[in-house]
Enzyme design. Structure first.
Site, PDB file in Angstrom:
ATOM      1  N   HIS A   1       9.210 -10.535  -5.557  1.00 26.14           N
ATOM      2  CA  HIS A   1       9.759  -9.386  -6.276  1.00 26.14           C
ATOM      3  C   HIS A   1       9.383  -9.406  -7.768  1.00 26.14           C
ATOM      4  CE1 HIS A   1      12.466  -6.028  -5.669  1.00 26.14           C
ATOM      5  NE2 HIS A   1      12.947  -6.258  -6.877  1.00 26.14           N
TER       6      HIS A   1
ATOM      7  N   GLU B   1       8.625   2.663  -6.834  1.00 22.15           N
ATOM      8  CA  GLU B   1       7.256   2.570  -7.378  1.00 22.15           C
ATOM      9  C   GLU B   1       6.694   3.959  -7.621  1.00 22.15           C
ATOM     10  OE1 GLU B   1       7.515   3.507  -4.021  1.00 22.15           O
ATOM     11  OE2 GLU B   1       5.504   2.760  -3.541  1.00 22.15           O
TER      12      GLU B   1
ATOM     13  N   ASP C   1       7.650  -6.579  -9.959  1.00 15.62           N
ATOM     14  CA  ASP C   1       8.196  -6.057 -11.231  1.00 15.62           C
ATOM     15  C   ASP C   1       7.129  -6.049 -12.328  1.00 15.62           C
ATOM     16  OD1 ASP C   1      10.631  -5.636 -10.141  1.00 15.62           O
ATOM     17  OD2 ASP C   1      11.663  -7.282 -11.164  1.00 15.62           O
TER      18      ASP C   1
ATOM     19  N   ASP D   1       2.401   7.356  -7.077  1.00 18.91           N
ATOM     20  CA  ASP D   1       3.033   6.344  -6.232  1.00 18.91           C
ATOM     21  C   ASP D   1       2.020   5.216  -5.997  1.00 18.91           C
ATOM     22  OD1 ASP D   1       5.434   6.289  -3.886  1.00 18.91           O
ATOM     23  OD2 ASP D   1       3.616   5.151  -3.439  1.00 18.91           O
TER      24      ASP D   1
ATOM     25  N   ASN E   1       5.030  -7.093  -3.125  1.00 16.74           N
ATOM     26  CA  ASN E   1       6.355  -7.731  -3.084  1.00 16.74           C
ATOM     27  C   ASN E   1       6.425  -8.791  -1.996  1.00 16.74           C
ATOM     28  OD1 ASN E   1       7.935  -6.650  -5.120  1.00 16.74           O
ATOM     29  ND2 ASN E   1       8.420  -4.814  -3.956  1.00 16.74           N
TER      30      ASN E   1
HETATM   31  N1  GTP Z   1       9.456  -5.464  -7.455  1.00 17.53           N
HETATM   32  C1  GTP Z   1      10.036  -4.299  -7.285  1.00 17.53           C
HETATM   33  N2  GTP Z   1       9.859  -3.642  -6.134  1.00 17.53           N
HETATM   34  C2  GTP Z   1      10.442  -2.453  -5.962  1.00 17.53           C
HETATM   35  C3  GTP Z   1      11.253  -1.863  -6.969  1.00 17.53           C
HETATM   36  N3  GTP Z   1      11.672  -0.660  -6.509  1.00 17.53           N
HETATM   37  C4  GTP Z   1      11.159  -0.504  -5.260  1.00 17.53           C
HETATM   38  N4  GTP Z   1      10.402  -1.587  -4.923  1.00 17.53           N
HETATM   39  C5  GTP Z   1       9.666  -1.866  -3.683  1.00 17.53           C
HETATM   40  O1  GTP Z   1       8.662  -0.885  -3.471  1.00 17.53           O
HETATM   41  C6  GTP Z   1       8.282  -0.960  -2.109  1.00 17.53           C
HETATM   42  C7  GTP Z   1       8.030   0.421  -1.590  1.00 17.53           C
HETATM   43  O2  GTP Z   1       7.549   0.308  -0.304  1.00 17.53           O
HETATM   44  P1  GTP Z   1       6.964   1.556   0.505  1.00 17.53           P
HETATM   45  O3  GTP Z   1       7.872   2.735   0.271  1.00 17.53           O
HETATM   46  O4  GTP Z   1       6.720   1.119   1.904  1.00 17.53           O
HETATM   47  O5  GTP Z   1       5.636   1.915  -0.229  1.00 17.53           O
HETATM   48  P2  GTP Z   1       4.218   1.216  -0.201  1.00 17.53           P
HETATM   49  O6  GTP Z   1       4.259  -0.189   0.331  1.00 17.53           O
HETATM   50  O7  GTP Z   1       3.655   1.372  -1.577  1.00 17.53           O
HETATM   51  O8  GTP Z   1       3.452   2.115   0.829  1.00 17.53           O
HETATM   52  P3  GTP Z   1       2.570   3.402   0.493  1.00 17.53           P
HETATM   53  O9  GTP Z   1       3.282   4.101  -0.637  1.00 17.53           O
HETATM   54  O10 GTP Z   1       2.570   4.184   1.766  1.00 17.53           O
HETATM   55  O11 GTP Z   1       1.212   2.938   0.092  1.00 17.53           O
HETATM   56  C8  GTP Z   1       9.394  -1.711  -1.375  1.00 17.53           C
HETATM   57  O12 GTP Z   1       8.924  -2.996  -1.041  1.00 17.53           O
HETATM   58  C9  GTP Z   1      10.498  -1.815  -2.436  1.00 17.53           C
HETATM   59  O13 GTP Z   1      11.249  -3.008  -2.297  1.00 17.53           O
HETATM   60  C10 GTP Z   1      11.438  -2.607  -8.173  1.00 17.53           C
HETATM   61  O14 GTP Z   1      12.134  -2.177  -9.111  1.00 17.53           O
HETATM   62  N5  GTP Z   1      10.823  -3.802  -8.289  1.00 17.53           N
END
Ligand code: GTP
Length: 323
Positions: free
Chosen positions: A214, A244, A218, A201, A209
Site C-alpha cells: 500500500h 486512483e 501511495d 484513472d 498495491n
Molecule cells: N495505495 C493506495 N491505494 C489506493 C488508494 N485508494 C484506492 N486504492 C487502490 O486502488 C486500487 C483500484 O483498483 P481497481 O479499481 O481494480 O483499478 P485498477 O487496478 O487500476 O484497474 P483498471 O483501472 O481497470 O486498470 C485498489 O487496489 C485500491 O485499494 C490509496 O489512497 N492508496
C-alpha cells in the site's frame, strides 16, 4: 437547500440578513407609501430590491465572496443613511452592521468598511446630539473592537479547518468537495463551451498495491499528483476525486483543445511517471461543458469517456461527443 445553508456559514448569514432586512424594510415601505412619504419609500424600495438581488447572487454563484462584499457595502451605506435621516433612533442598525460585516466579507473589507461606518455615524450623531450620546459612541467602538478581535480568531480557525476539509491529505491537492464546488461555479457562471473536464484513472493500479504494498501505491499517487500539478497551465485546476482517480478542470474553448490537453497529460504520465514495477500509465476521459445544469451530468459524460479509454486497454484518451 437546507444542506447548503448548513455547510456554508457565509451563505446562511447573507440569506438571514438579506431576507430579514428586506422583510423589515418592506413593511416600512408599505407604511411610508400609506403616509405618502415617497422619498424615503423609494429609498426603502431600492434597499429591498438590492438585498434580494445580493441573496440571489450568493445562491446562484455558489461562492459568496462577491455577494458578501456587496452586502457589507450596502449594510454600511444603509446604516450611515439611516443615521442621516433618522438621527439617534438609527443607532440599532449601526450595531447590527458593525457586527455582521465581519461575518459577511473578507476581514480587510469588513475592517475598513466598519471603520468608515463608525467615523461617519459618530460624526452624524455628534452633530445631532453632541456629547450627550457619548455612551453610544463608546458602545459602538466596543462592538467594533470585539467583533474585529473575535472575527480574526475565528478566521484563523476556519482557514485551517477549510484547508483540512478541502485538501486531500495524501497528495495535498484539492479534493472532491473542491471539485464539486468549482464545477457548480463553472455551470452557474455560464462556462458552456469554455470549460473542459478530464477524468484520469491509473491503469492496473491494484497490481502495484498487491505486488509492492500500500505504501508503494501511495507513493505513486503522490508522484502522479506532483506531475499533474507541473502540467497545469494558467487557469487549470487538478483534484483527487478519490482512490486512483484524478480530475482536471481546464478553461479550453473547443473539443480539439481538450483533446490536445488530454493527449499531453497522458503522454507526460506515460513518459515520466515510474512506479516500483516500471512505467505507470493512465486512461483519460474528457467532456466539454455542454447543456448540463448539474455537475453530476457533466462529470458522468467525462466518466463514460474514461470507460471507453479503459476499454481500449488503458494509456489512451477518449473525449465525449458534444450534446
Ligand atoms: N495505495 C493506495 N491505494 C489506493 C488508494 N485508494 C484506492 N486504492 C487502490 O486502488 C486500487 C483500484 O483498483 P481497481 O479499481 O481494480 O483499478 P485498477 O487496478 O487500476 O484497474 P483498471 O483501472 O481497470 O486498470 C485498489 O487496489 C485500491 O485499494 C490509496 O489512497 N492508496
Amino acid at each position: 437547500m437546507i444542506s447548503r445553508l448548513r455547510n456554508n456559514f457565509q451563505l446562511a448569514i447573507i440569506t438571514l440578513l438579506g431576507l430579514v432586512t428586506a422583510v423589515v424594510l418592506g413593511s416600512f415601505l408599505v407604511w411610508r407609501v400609506a403616509r405618502g412619504d415617497w422619498g424615503v419609500a423609494m429609498l426603502d424600495a431600492a434597499v429591498v430590491v438590492t438585498m434580494v438581488a445580493i441573496v440571489r447572487l450568493a445562491w446562484r454563484e455558489g461562492r459568496t465572496e462577491r455577494a458578501g462584499a456587496w452586502m457589507v457595502v450596502l449594510n454600511s451605506g444603509f446604516a450611515i443613511l439611516a443615521c442621516l435621516t433618522l438621527g439617534p433612533a438609527a443607532s440599532g442598525w449601526v450595531y447590527v452592521a458593525l457586527m455582521t460585516n465581519f461575518y459577511l466579507a473578507p476581514l480587510r473589507v469588513a475592517t475598513w468598511s466598519g471603520a468608515v461606518l463608525l467615523v461617519a455615524s459618530a460624526t452624524l450623531l455628534w452633530r445631532d446630539v453632541g456629547p450627550y450620546h457619548i455612551s453610544t459612541l463608546v458602545t459602538w467602538s466596543l462592538v467594533y473592537g470585539f467583533s474585529l478581535v473575535f472575527a480574526r480568531r475565528l478566521r484563523t480557525h476556519s482557514d485551517s479547518l477549510e484547508l483540512m476539509a478541502s485538501v486531500d491529505p495524501l497528495t495535498r491537492i484539492p479534493n472532491r468537495g473542491m471539485l464539486e464546488a468549482d464545477l457548480r461555479h463553472a455551470i452557474a457562471t455560464g462556462q458552456t463551451g469554455r470549460a473542459g473536464l478530464l477524468v484520469l484513472d491509473i491503469d492496473r493500479f491494484k497490481t502495484v498495491n498487491d505486488t509492492f504494498g500500500h505504501a508503494a501505491g501511495d507513493a505513486v499517487l503522490i508522484d502522479l499528483a506532483v506531475l499533474l500539478r507541473e502540467e497545469l497551465r494558467q487557469g487549470d485546476s487538478v483534484y483527487r476525486f478519490g482512490g486512483e482517480e484524478f480530475v482536471m478542470l481546464l478553461p479550453v474553448l473547443s473539443e480539439q483543445a481538450l483533446t490536445r490537453a488530454a493527449e499531453r497529460v497522458r503522454d507526460a504520465v506515460a513518459t515520466r511517471l515510474v512506479g516500483p514495477g516500471g512505467r505507470i500509465t493512465v486512461a483519460v476521459g474528457g467532456a466539454m461543458l455542454s447543456a448540463e445544469r448539474d455537475w453530476q451530468d457533466w462529470f458522468a459524460r467525462a466518466d463514460a469517456s474514461l470507460y471507453q479509454a479503459k476499454r481500449a486497454g488503458g494509456n489512451a484518451i477518449h473525449i465525449a461527443e458534444p450534446l
